[in-house]
Design an enzyme around this catalytic site. Structure first.
Site, PDB file in Angstrom:
ATOM      1  N   ALA A  28       0.847  -1.196   0.000  1.00 27.63           N
ATOM      2  CA  ALA A  28       0.000   0.000   0.000  1.00 27.63           C
ATOM      3  C   ALA A  28       0.878   1.240   0.000  1.00 27.63           C
ATOM      4  O   ALA A  28       1.870   1.305   0.735  1.00 27.63           O
ATOM      5  CB  ALA A  28      -0.898  -0.003   1.234  1.00 27.63           C
ATOM      6  N   LYS A  29       0.504   2.209  -0.814  1.00 31.57           N
ATOM      7  CA  LYS A  29       1.214   3.487  -0.779  1.00 31.57           C
ATOM      8  C   LYS A  29       0.482   4.307   0.293  1.00 31.57           C
ATOM      9  O   LYS A  29      -0.366   5.167  -0.014  1.00 31.57           O
ATOM     10  CB  LYS A  29       1.161   4.149  -2.164  1.00 31.57           C
ATOM     11  CG  LYS A  29       2.141   5.279  -2.344  1.00 31.57           C
ATOM     12  CD  LYS A  29       2.248   5.651  -3.815  1.00 31.57           C
ATOM     13  CE  LYS A  29       3.005   6.944  -4.013  1.00 31.57           C
ATOM     14  NZ  LYS A  29       4.432   6.880  -3.680  1.00 31.57           N
ATOM     15  N   ALA A  30       0.770   3.946   1.542  1.00 29.75           N
ATOM     16  CA  ALA A  30       0.040   4.521   2.680  1.00 29.75           C
ATOM     17  C   ALA A  30       0.800   5.710   3.257  1.00 29.75           C
ATOM     18  O   ALA A  30       2.029   5.682   3.357  1.00 29.75           O
ATOM     19  CB  ALA A  30      -0.139   3.459   3.756  1.00 29.75           C
ATOM     20  N   TYR A  58       5.309   6.604   5.103  1.00 28.69           N
ATOM     21  CA  TYR A  58       6.299   7.606   4.718  1.00 28.69           C
ATOM     22  C   TYR A  58       6.993   8.286   5.895  1.00 28.69           C
ATOM     23  O   TYR A  58       7.924   9.071   5.682  1.00 28.69           O
ATOM     24  CB  TYR A  58       5.679   8.615   3.735  1.00 28.69           C
ATOM     25  CG  TYR A  58       5.596   7.975   2.369  1.00 28.69           C
ATOM     26  CD1 TYR A  58       6.601   8.153   1.438  1.00 28.69           C
ATOM     27  CD2 TYR A  58       4.564   7.098   2.056  1.00 28.69           C
ATOM     28  CE1 TYR A  58       6.572   7.500   0.220  1.00 28.69           C
ATOM     29  CE2 TYR A  58       4.520   6.437   0.842  1.00 28.69           C
ATOM     30  CZ  TYR A  58       5.529   6.642  -0.078  1.00 28.69           C
ATOM     31  OH  TYR A  58       5.508   5.982  -1.284  1.00 28.69           O
TER      32      TYR A  58
END
Ligand code: PPE
Length: 307
Positions: free
Chosen positions: A158-160, A164
């Protein structure tokens, strides 16, 4: 500073840039459970424009939301259309798109209750992510003191947003220490990815990239793998160590923002000739041809639009 555009798409309508705001008790702002995308649009050689692999990015956005258990109140087609609308309304023949899905206000505490799921899509002009010179000459990288996510700690497919925090820690450390980018190792100690890029190495004409275990399934990574295979290179998805990177003939990062950025030095070891190597150059050059509509074989990767 990011440059202001006219409008941002927010929950289904276009609002002026200055009005695309949220309350400080926005759930995602506190707990990081949101997802996003980074997408580039390019001006094409024929004077038109194209968004690169738009449908694939929106698919990954919806996959990311699914992994986090977020129900997005818009479908794939609506989001694809909204992205193009944002570019058009702002008069952008090229630019960077940032769709963001987040949990709004209502309940506080870790459990998001039935807080609304909100969606915004902004666009801005983003030049070379690591600088024009980086694309030409390559960058200096350090192995981070921060380890990349374990698959059961954060959801690496997931690009959650929350994922980051790890990237910000690593990137800030690297820049403070005088490097352009941070390379992170996985929890076993193998090379994983950078703060916002996947990594490739080249040795004896064979190309290697890390398997998807601990990394974001990069759309640029996937594009480079397909392109390299078509150009006749052997492309392996295989774990490798940092010392294998040190002795590579060439190394480069891939990402929507970073595009294809050569790596000229890692941990004070020169990589290859200390500049963009021939395989990296070729892939970079062919990648730019594809995104600018100069290679008809890859026309299906382009979502064309006119402003
Ligand atoms: N790994 C990470 C951690 C990552 O953030 C990106 C994209 C990639 C790999 C490459 O994925 P793709 O863009 O699909 O090839 N990073 C985005 C955000 C950068 C930022 O600073 O923000 C991007 O490149 O848009």
């Amino acid at each position: 500073m990011v440059q202001k555009s006219e409008k941002i798409w927010f929950d289904g309508r276009l609002v002026p840039w200055d009005e695309a705001n949220v309350h400080v008790l926005t759930h995602t702002l506190h707990y990081g459970a949101g997802v996003f995308e980074g997408i580039r649009a390019y001006e094409c050689a024929d004077g038109g424009s194209a968004v690169f692999r738009l449908e694939d990015h929106i698919r990954r956005l919806l996959d990311s939301a699914h992994i986090l258990g977020l129900t997005v109140p818009f479908d794939k087609d609506e989001l694809v259309e909204a992205c193009v609308e944002v570019l058009k309304v702002n008069g952008f023949s090229s630019g960077y798109l940032r769709p963001l899905v987040f949990i709004g206000t209502g309940a506080m505490g870790v459990h998001p209750g039935d807080n609304p799921i909100r969606v915004a899509i902004a666009a801005w002009q983003w030049g070379a992510y690591l600088g024009e010179e980086a694309l030409e000459k390559g960058i200096r990288v350090r192995t981070s003191s921060f380890t990349r996510h374990h698959v059961n700690v954060m959801m690496t497919k997931a690009k959650a947003c929350g994922n980051y925090v790890n990237s910000v820690l690593a990137k800030v450390e690297a820049v403070k220490d005088g490097y352009n980018e941070a390379l992170m190792l996985d929890t076993q100690g193998f090379v994983s990815e950078a703060s916002g890029e996947n990594i490739f190495i080249v040795r004896d004409e064979a190309i290697k990239t890390t398997p998807l275990t601990s990394v974001l399934p990069g759309i640029t990574r996937n594009s480079i793998m397909a392109l390299a295979a078509e150009l006749g290179y052997e492309v392996l998805e295989q774990l490798f160590t940092r010392d294998e990177l040190y002795i590579a003939d060439e190394a480069f990062f891939s990402g929507t923002a970073a595009e294809v950025t050569p790596i000229r030095e890692v941990d004070h070891r020169t990589i290859g000739q200390g500049k963009a190597g021939p395989v990296t150059r070729l892939l970079q050059q062919e990648f730019f041809k594809i995104v600018k509509g100069e290679n008809p074989d890859y026309a299906s990767w382009l979502h064309r639009y006119e402003i």
